[in-house]
Design a protein around this motif. Structure first.
Motif, PDB file in Angstrom:
ATOM      1  N   ALA A 189       0.849  -1.205   0.000  1.00  0.00           N
ATOM      2  CA  ALA A 189       0.000   0.000   0.000  1.00  0.00           C
ATOM      3  C   ALA A 189       0.877   1.245   0.000  1.00  0.00           C
ATOM      4  CB  ALA A 189      -0.897  -0.023   1.245  1.00  0.00           C
ATOM      5  N   ALA A 190       1.932   1.226   0.807  1.00  0.00           N
ATOM      6  CA  ALA A 190       2.784   2.428   0.889  1.00  0.00           C
ATOM      7  C   ALA A 190       3.450   2.674  -0.463  1.00  0.00           C
ATOM      8  CB  ALA A 190       3.827   2.226   1.980  1.00  0.00           C
ATOM      9  N   ALA A 191       3.913   1.604  -1.120  1.00  0.00           N
ATOM     10  CA  ALA A 191       4.565   1.804  -2.423  1.00  0.00           C
ATOM     11  C   ALA A 191       3.555   2.347  -3.425  1.00  0.00           C
ATOM     12  CB  ALA A 191       5.139   0.476  -2.902  1.00  0.00           C
ATOM     13  N   PHE A 192       2.307   1.866  -3.328  1.00  0.00           N
ATOM     14  CA  PHE A 192       1.280   2.371  -4.262  1.00  0.00           C
ATOM     15  C   PHE A 192       1.134   3.876  -4.087  1.00  0.00           C
ATOM     16  CE2 PHE A 192      -2.443   2.552  -6.762  1.00  0.00           C
ATOM     17  CZ  PHE A 192      -3.311   3.417  -6.126  1.00  0.00           C
ATOM     18  N   PHE A 193       1.040   4.322  -2.819  1.00  0.00           N
ATOM     19  CA  PHE A 193       0.849   5.765  -2.614  1.00  0.00           C
ATOM     20  C   PHE A 193       2.090   6.546  -3.034  1.00  0.00           C
ATOM     21  CE2 PHE A 193      -3.237   6.300  -1.184  1.00  0.00           C
ATOM     22  CZ  PHE A 193      -3.591   5.281  -0.321  1.00  0.00           C
ATOM     23  N   THR A 194       3.272   5.950  -2.804  1.00  0.00           N
ATOM     24  CA  THR A 194       4.477   6.683  -3.234  1.00  0.00           C
ATOM     25  C   THR A 194       4.422   6.942  -4.733  1.00  0.00           C
ATOM     26  OG1 THR A 194       5.669   5.414  -1.600  1.00  0.00           O
ATOM     27  CG2 THR A 194       6.992   6.630  -3.158  1.00  0.00           C
ATOM     28  N   ALA A 195       3.903   5.978  -5.498  1.00  0.00           N
ATOM     29  CA  ALA A 195       3.898   6.154  -6.960  1.00  0.00           C
ATOM     30  C   ALA A 195       2.765   7.086  -7.379  1.00  0.00           C
ATOM     31  CB  ALA A 195       3.727   4.800  -7.631  1.00  0.00           C
ATOM     32  N   PHE A 196       1.588   6.961  -6.750  1.00  0.00           N
ATOM     33  CA  PHE A 196       0.428   7.623  -7.360  1.00  0.00           C
ATOM     34  C   PHE A 196      -0.077   8.845  -6.607  1.00  0.00           C
ATOM     35  CE2 PHE A 196      -0.259   4.937 -10.864  1.00  0.00           C
ATOM     36  CZ  PHE A 196       0.120   3.669 -10.488  1.00  0.00           C
ATOM     37  N   HIS A 197       0.425   9.100  -5.390  1.00  0.00           N
ATOM     38  CA  HIS A 197      -0.225  10.186  -4.631  1.00  0.00           C
ATOM     39  C   HIS A 197       0.110  11.534  -5.265  1.00  0.00           C
ATOM     40  CE1 HIS A 197      -1.693  12.603  -1.333  1.00  0.00           C
ATOM     41  NE2 HIS A 197      -2.246  11.499  -0.858  1.00  0.00           N
ATOM     42  N   PRO A 198      -0.910  12.416  -5.493  1.00  0.00           N
ATOM     43  CA  PRO A 198      -0.603  13.690  -6.171  1.00  0.00           C
ATOM     44  C   PRO A 198       0.361  14.554  -5.391  1.00  0.00           C
ATOM     45  CG  PRO A 198      -2.838  13.658  -5.321  1.00  0.00           C
ATOM     46  CD  PRO A 198      -2.332  12.279  -5.181  1.00  0.00           C
ATOM     47  N   ASN A 199       0.340  14.485  -4.068  1.00  0.00           N
ATOM     48  CA  ASN A 199       1.135  15.451  -3.305  1.00  0.00           C
ATOM     49  C   ASN A 199       2.454  14.787  -2.911  1.00  0.00           C
ATOM     50  OD1 ASN A 199       2.309  16.815  -1.285  1.00  0.00           O
ATOM     51  ND2 ASN A 199       0.474  17.101  -0.079  1.00  0.00           N
ATOM     52  N   ILE A 200       3.569  15.416  -3.278  1.00  0.00           N
ATOM     53  CA  ILE A 200       4.901  14.822  -3.067  1.00  0.00           C
ATOM     54  C   ILE A 200       5.132  14.495  -1.589  1.00  0.00           C
ATOM     55  CG2 ILE A 200       7.338  15.417  -3.033  1.00  0.00           C
ATOM     56  CD1 ILE A 200       6.552  14.579  -5.658  1.00  0.00           C
ATOM     57  N   LEU A 201       4.640  15.360  -0.679  1.00  0.00           N
ATOM     58  CA  LEU A 201       4.975  15.140   0.730  1.00  0.00           C
ATOM     59  C   LEU A 201       4.348  13.840   1.215  1.00  0.00           C
ATOM     60  CD1 LEU A 201       6.519  16.657   2.905  1.00  0.00           C
ATOM     61  CD2 LEU A 201       4.339  17.374   3.811  1.00  0.00           C
ATOM     62  N   TYR A 202       3.120  13.578   0.788  1.00  0.00           N
ATOM     63  CA  TYR A 202       2.490  12.327   1.216  1.00  0.00           C
ATOM     64  C   TYR A 202       3.192  11.141   0.569  1.00  0.00           C
ATOM     65  CZ  TYR A 202      -1.218  14.755   3.593  1.00  0.00           C
ATOM     66  OH  TYR A 202      -1.914  15.524   4.473  1.00  0.00           O
ATOM     67  N   ALA A 203       3.707  11.350  -0.649  1.00  0.00           N
ATOM     68  CA  ALA A 203       4.478  10.254  -1.274  1.00  0.00           C
ATOM     69  C   ALA A 203       5.703   9.969  -0.418  1.00  0.00           C
ATOM     70  CB  ALA A 203       4.882  10.674  -2.680  1.00  0.00           C
ATOM     71  N   ALA A 204       6.359  11.017   0.090  1.00  0.00           N
ATOM     72  CA  ALA A 204       7.558  10.793   0.920  1.00  0.00           C
ATOM     73  C   ALA A 204       7.164  10.079   2.216  1.00  0.00           C
ATOM     74  CB  ALA A 204       8.217  12.140   1.234  1.00  0.00           C
ATOM     75  N   ILE A 205       6.045  10.484   2.804  1.00  0.00           N
ATOM     76  CA  ILE A 205       5.628   9.850   4.069  1.00  0.00           C
ATOM     77  C   ILE A 205       5.293   8.384   3.811  1.00  0.00           C
ATOM     78  CG2 ILE A 205       4.015  10.010   5.975  1.00  0.00           C
ATOM     79  CD1 ILE A 205       5.538  12.553   5.696  1.00  0.00           C
ATOM     80  N   SER A 206       4.669   8.094   2.685  1.00  0.00           N
ATOM     81  CA  SER A 206       4.322   6.681   2.456  1.00  0.00           C
ATOM     82  C   SER A 206       5.584   5.895   2.117  1.00  0.00           C
ATOM     83  CB  SER A 206       3.313   6.567   1.329  1.00  0.00           C
ATOM     84  OG  SER A 206       3.872   7.126   0.165  1.00  0.00           O
ATOM     85  N   LEU A 207       6.631   6.579   1.642  1.00  0.00           N
ATOM     86  CA  LEU A 207       7.905   5.866   1.429  1.00  0.00           C
ATOM     87  C   LEU A 207       8.416   5.345   2.766  1.00  0.00           C
ATOM     88  CD1 LEU A 207       9.935   5.174  -0.796  1.00  0.00           C
ATOM     89  CD2 LEU A 207      11.177   7.235  -0.225  1.00  0.00           C
ATOM     90  N   ILE A 208       8.181   6.112   3.851  1.00  0.00           N
ATOM     91  CA  ILE A 208       8.595   5.623   5.179  1.00  0.00           C
ATOM     92  C   ILE A 208       7.929   4.278   5.436  1.00  0.00           C
ATOM     93  CG2 ILE A 208       8.517   6.074   7.652  1.00  0.00           C
ATOM     94  CD1 ILE A 208       8.274   8.998   7.121  1.00  0.00           C
ATOM     95  N   GLY A 209       6.637   4.180   5.118  1.00  0.00           N
ATOM     96  CA  GLY A 209       5.903   2.936   5.368  1.00  0.00           C
ATOM     97  C   GLY A 209       6.544   1.766   4.655  1.00  0.00           C
ATOM     98  N   SER A 210       6.885   1.948   3.376  1.00  0.00           N
ATOM     99  CA  SER A 210       7.432   0.786   2.645  1.00  0.00           C
ATOM    100  C   SER A 210       8.826   0.455   3.158  1.00  0.00           C
ATOM    101  CB  SER A 210       7.458   1.089   1.151  1.00  0.00           C
ATOM    102  OG  SER A 210       8.282   2.175   0.901  1.00  0.00           O
ATOM    103  N   LEU A 211       9.609   1.486   3.551  1.00  0.00           N
ATOM    104  CA  LEU A 211      10.969   1.180   4.044  1.00  0.00           C
ATOM    105  C   LEU A 211      10.882   0.414   5.361  1.00  0.00           C
ATOM    106  CD1 LEU A 211      12.836   4.517   3.284  1.00  0.00           C
ATOM    107  CD2 LEU A 211      12.811   2.410   1.970  1.00  0.00           C
ATOM    108  N   VAL A 212       9.972   0.832   6.247  1.00  0.00           N
ATOM    109  CA  VAL A 212       9.860   0.133   7.542  1.00  0.00           C
ATOM    110  C   VAL A 212       9.351  -1.291   7.300  1.00  0.00           C
ATOM    111  CG1 VAL A 212       8.554   0.133   9.685  1.00  0.00           C
ATOM    112  CG2 VAL A 212       9.584   2.233   8.885  1.00  0.00           C
ATOM    113  N   ALA A 213       8.447  -1.454   6.306  1.00  0.00           N
ATOM    114  CA  ALA A 213       7.951  -2.812   6.013  1.00  0.00           C
ATOM    115  C   ALA A 213       9.114  -3.695   5.536  1.00  0.00           C
ATOM    116  CB  ALA A 213       6.872  -2.750   4.938  1.00  0.00           C
ATOM    117  N   VAL A 214       9.977  -3.141   4.667  1.00  0.00           N
ATOM    118  CA  VAL A 214      11.106  -3.952   4.178  1.00  0.00           C
ATOM    119  C   VAL A 214      12.040  -4.267   5.344  1.00  0.00           C
ATOM    120  CG1 VAL A 214      13.149  -3.881   2.709  1.00  0.00           C
ATOM    121  CG2 VAL A 214      10.972  -3.104   1.820  1.00  0.00           C
ATOM    122  N   ALA A 215      12.231  -3.304   6.266  1.00  0.00           N
ATOM    123  CA  ALA A 215      13.082  -3.593   7.435  1.00  0.00           C
ATOM    124  C   ALA A 215      12.464  -4.723   8.256  1.00  0.00           C
ATOM    125  CB  ALA A 215      13.222  -2.323   8.287  1.00  0.00           C
ATOM    126  N   GLY A 216      11.136  -4.711   8.406  1.00  0.00           N
ATOM    127  CA  GLY A 216      10.475  -5.799   9.136  1.00  0.00           C
ATOM    128  C   GLY A 216      10.700  -7.140   8.447  1.00  0.00           C
TER     129      GLY A 216
END
Lengths: 384, 179, 111, 179
Positions: free
Chosen positions: D17-44
């Motif tokens: 889900a986080a990667a999806f938002f990073t690619a498609f979210h119109p606002n760059i800041l929310y894309a950056a925040i959702s990148l945090i989600g995918s990075l933490v998921a990969v760390a998990g």
């Protein structure tokens, strides 16, 4: 051995079939909700009492016997205050930031070794795990400040993030010198090696006195930890006189309470980790607590480890409270640094010094095969 | 197996007997060979998740007890009482970017040095020239990056605001310059 | 679902998913930082692939005891960090001269 | 259903889900925040696979370093933040099509292979073994990376230096420098 295992020992005793996962959550609840938060809250009261004592006034003594319930009253007051989020604040990130900060500062309590038998999570990468979660805090601070759409909080947040971020390097380098000397990352083993050096035993007493380089690195670690928690003399991000209240200008009510609580949990966390890796966790000079044998036993269970554990926790928490007192003491004595002094101190003084200390510590371990100053003296005098 | 590093402590249960050792091996065998480490991850994860859930939980519970009178004045951002003009998303001192760049490189350096310096103590016990190799590798790594720091220092990039000496020279020339 | 944690294709498909979202972000995003985030996602997908093979397919990669997969992904992470530093520097310069980091508008080669 | 299967499934969902938002979210800041989600998921996921050092290194370098840099860059170019635009389906159509084709093809290939020989991850602590690998076979690469680090550091600072000029004082100095 982690707290969850110890608790599952009880489960084994009672024969109930509760799965192991519940015990890790129970251990998390115990350490976080029964230790970190109350002690964090109580420290706010202590801080005001200490500050009052420095300024020769009495400090809070209305609520409870000598004001002991003050932090409880503060908590309830904050809980009931209105939490007004400004209209063009970014609601999503505004609510997401405190949980990042909280996860960063409270999550690292898992690595803190309270006693030989009680540790939140006996990870093999203990110290590295604590540093990893420390980096979450800087992210939370930046996002919290950015999303509250306030010029002061933005500047405070940027300063806070830059400060926390740049002081992570001397912190990492001083932890590196400890790891070069002790050869292990798990806090359980780091503390086990700091026992009092008996002829057969492994201990080389506290890392602070292991060699002069680690002694200096302890103070670098302490300074960098002060900067990580935004405590005076590094409290630029929430400099009351300049930035109203820095990055938490826009937070009101319980949201501000959560930020203040996680800041205090950071102070206690860094005091715990500094005690564990520098001041020898639960080890006492001249005596090894683990060899204490009282022979007290109830039925066929001997309560020896229990008594030892209580003593160890007592010694550990005493050292932590000494460090926290020094942090409070600094708050009312040192003036605040300017931004450029703050950055110069980090990049031009702390990092080069900890570079050379790291090299020095490695050469010392290599030259003396890891023996500490105390062991060398013992051999010279033929005593230990 | 670990030479010096593997200090195996008799991990006795607090109540003095050792029942749960067997219990641990039986139930977790299904997942990994010795998933004691996985159990430790589980503990660490439960700490982080509990800490991450706490703020929204507390704020949500508080919602029922908290008064909520949204008033126009209260909802604007705090600007010492005056009306805030312009949004806060404004440009600011660009020294922060340099700190971010240099921090990133040195943070990577610290993270890479952790596994290498972890072995130093063990390499000494292995004896021979392994300790020399580990020392040479780690401190070549450190030295090269120290050159980077010295370069930053000399070109005055990490000075936050042109260091004092520059500013003093600048102020003197300002006074001497004809108005 | 049982045994998902040791089912290797699950990790590979998730790595592919990360990679394809990264590809979309890199190709479609207009702002330079968006492209950079897409590249980060692609790198993460590749790193996860290495670790999954190292952990779950002992026979194929790790014929000896070295952790090749983990080392590869560690170097991927390190080089992504350096790339981020240089990317920020470039974005600073582009923003300095053109007041926007819109990749489409910053395509003329004049200074 | 071991707890770790649940955790891995949760990481897959969160990361996807986080990667999806990073690619498609119109606002760059929310894309950056959702990148945090995918990075933490990969760390998990690294943790679930037994790579404990990598999980912590990923958190320190990616979440603690690269994301701070990305957020600084996003905050600098705040005009994009205000212009909440969706880059238009037309712009997303071709890349999405290309990515979907590659994804479908590769997934078919992965599923067609037989994965019977997989083993369970053995949860040995990996940081020591990675240290020996960095000192042993990968020693040359280790030194090569530090040279890349140094060149990256100096290159980034040289590129960024003009943008980091402190406008006020430097102009005064230059102006006074000539006469």
């Amino acid at each position: 051995m982690s707290l969850a295992e110890f608790l599952s020992g009880i489960n084994q005793l009672l024969g109930t079939g509760i799965p192991m996962a519940l015990f890790s959550i129970l251990s998390a609840v115990i350490v976080l909700l029964l230790f970190a938060m109350p002690v964090g809250g109580f420290c706010t009261y202590l801080e005001r009492k200490v500050a009052a004592d420095f300024q020769e006034r009495i400090g809070p003594n209305r609520v409870g016997p000598i004001g002991l319930l003050q932090f409880f009253a503060d908590g309830i007051k904050m809980f009931l205050k209105e939490d007004s989020i400004s209209k063009n604040a970014d609601r999503w990130i505004y609510n997401f930031a405190p949980s990042l900060v909280m996860a960063g500062s409270f999550g690292a309590f898992a690595a803190v070794p309270f006693s030989a038998y009680i540790i939140g999570a006996d990870l093999d990468i203990g110290v590295f795990y604590a540093m990893a979660l420390g980096s979450l805090v800087s992210l939370g601070v930046l996002l919290g400040a950015w999303s509250s759409d306030n010029k002061w909080s933005l500047i405070g947040g940027m300063r806070g993030a830059a400060q926390i971020v740049s002081y992570e390097i001397p912190l990492g380098l001083s932890v590196l010198s400890i790891i070069t000397v002790c050869g292990s990352m798990s806090l359980h083993q780091l503390v086990a090696q700091q026992a009092w050096p008996t002829p057969g035993g492994e201990g080389h007493f506290w890392n602070v006195f292991h060699n002069p380089f680690l002694f200096v690195n302890f103070f670098i670690y302490f300074t960098a930890a002060l900067a990580e928690c935004n405590r005076t003399p590094f409290d630029l991000p929430e400099a009351e006189s300049e930035l109203v209240s820095g990055f938490n200008t826009e937070f009101s009510g319980m949201r501000f309470g959560l930020y203040a609580l996680s800041e205090f949990a950071d102070v206690i966390l860094f005091a715990c980790i500094a005690t564990a890796i520098f001041l020898g966790g639960w080890h006492v000079p001249f005596f090894n607590l683990q060899s204490l044998d009282i022979g007290l036993s109830v039925g066929e269970l001997d309560l020896n480890p229990l008594v030892q554990s209580v003593l160890m926790i007592g010694v550990f928490l005493f050292k932590v409270s000494v460090l926290v007192f020094v942090v409070m003491w600094l708050r009312w004595t040192l003036p605040r640094l300017r931004v450029d002094q703050l950055m110069n101190l980090c990049w031009k003084y702390l990092i080069p010094i900890s570079f050379f200390n790291l090299i020095g510590a490695a050469v010392w371990t290599w030259a003396f095969g890891g023996r500490s100053l105390l062991q060398l003296l013992g051999q010279v005098l033929g005593v230990s | 197996m670990l030479g010096f590093g593997g200090l195996k402590l008799r991990s006795r249960c607090l109540l003095g007997f050792n029942f749960f050792q067997r219990h641990r091996v039986v139930t977790l065998e299904t997942y990994g060979r010795n998933s004691g480490m996985l159990q430790e991850f589980g503990n660490a994860l439960s700490f982080v998740l509990l800490a991450a859930i706490l703020p929204p939980l507390i704020l949500f519970i508080g919602k029922f007890f908290r008064p909520s009178f949204p008033h126009e004045g209260k909802l604007t951002t705090y600007e010492c009482g005056e009306l805030p003009e312009g949004s806060a998303y404004v440009m600011f001192n660009n020294r922060f970017y340099l700190v971010a760049i240099v921090f990133l490189v040195f943070d990577v350096e610290v993270a890479l040095l952790f596994p290498v310096l972890l072995l130093f103590r063990e390499a000494i016990d292995i004896g021979g020239n392994t300790a020399a190799q580990v020392f040479a590798l780690a401190f070549a790594f450190l030295g090269v990056l120290f050159i980077g720091l010295v370069y930053e220092w000399k070109t005055g990039d990490i000075d936050w605001v042109r260091d004092a000496e520059d500013r003093r020279k600048h102020l003197e020339t300002l006074e001497k310059a004809p108005q | 679902m049982a045994g998902l944690a040791t089912y290797l294709p699950a990790y590979l498909i998730f790595a592919l998913l990360l990679f394809s979202f990264g590809l979309i972000a890199a190709l479609a995003r207009r702002s330079a930082i968006g492209i950079f985030m897409g590249v980060e996602l692609m790198l993460n997908g590749a790193a996860l692939n290495f670790v999954a093979f190292q952990a779950l397919r002992k026979g194929v990669i790790a014929n000896d005891s070295w952790l090749h997969g983990h080392i590869f992904s560690l170097f991927i992470i390190v080089l992504a960090a350096i790339e981020a530093a240089v990317a920020l520097a470039i974005v600073l310069r582009v923003f300095g001269s053109r007041q926007t980091i819109d990749a489409d508008r910053a395509d003329q080669l004049r200074g | 259903m071991a707890v770790s299967d649940l955790f891995v499934a949760f990481c897959f969902l969160l990361g996807g889900a986080a990667a999806f938002f990073t690619a498609f979210h119109p606002n760059i800041l929310y894309a950056a925040i959702s990148l945090i989600g995918s990075l933490v998921a990969v760390a998990g996921l690294y943790g679930a696979l037994g790579a404990d050092f990598l999980a912590a290194a990923q958190l320190i370098i990616y979440v603690g370093g690269i994301l701070i840099v990305i957020l600084f860059a996003v905050m600098m170019s705040e005009d994009i933040y205000k212009r909440r635009f969706f880059e238009g389906a037309k712009k997303y159509f071709l890349p999405a099509l290309a990515a979907a084709i590659t994804f479908a093809g590769l997934v078919k290939i992965t599923l067609s292979a037989d994965w019977s020989g997989a083993t369970k991850p053995d949860f040995e602590p990996t940081s020591r073994a990675m240290g020996w690998a960095l000192v042993g076979p990968y020693a040359l690469v280790f030194q090569y990376v530090v040279v890349v680090l140094l060149s990256g550091l100096i290159g980034a600072v040289i590129i960024a230096r003009p943008a980091l000029k402190m406008k006020k004082i430097d102009e005064d100095l230059e102006r006074l420098g000539e006469d």
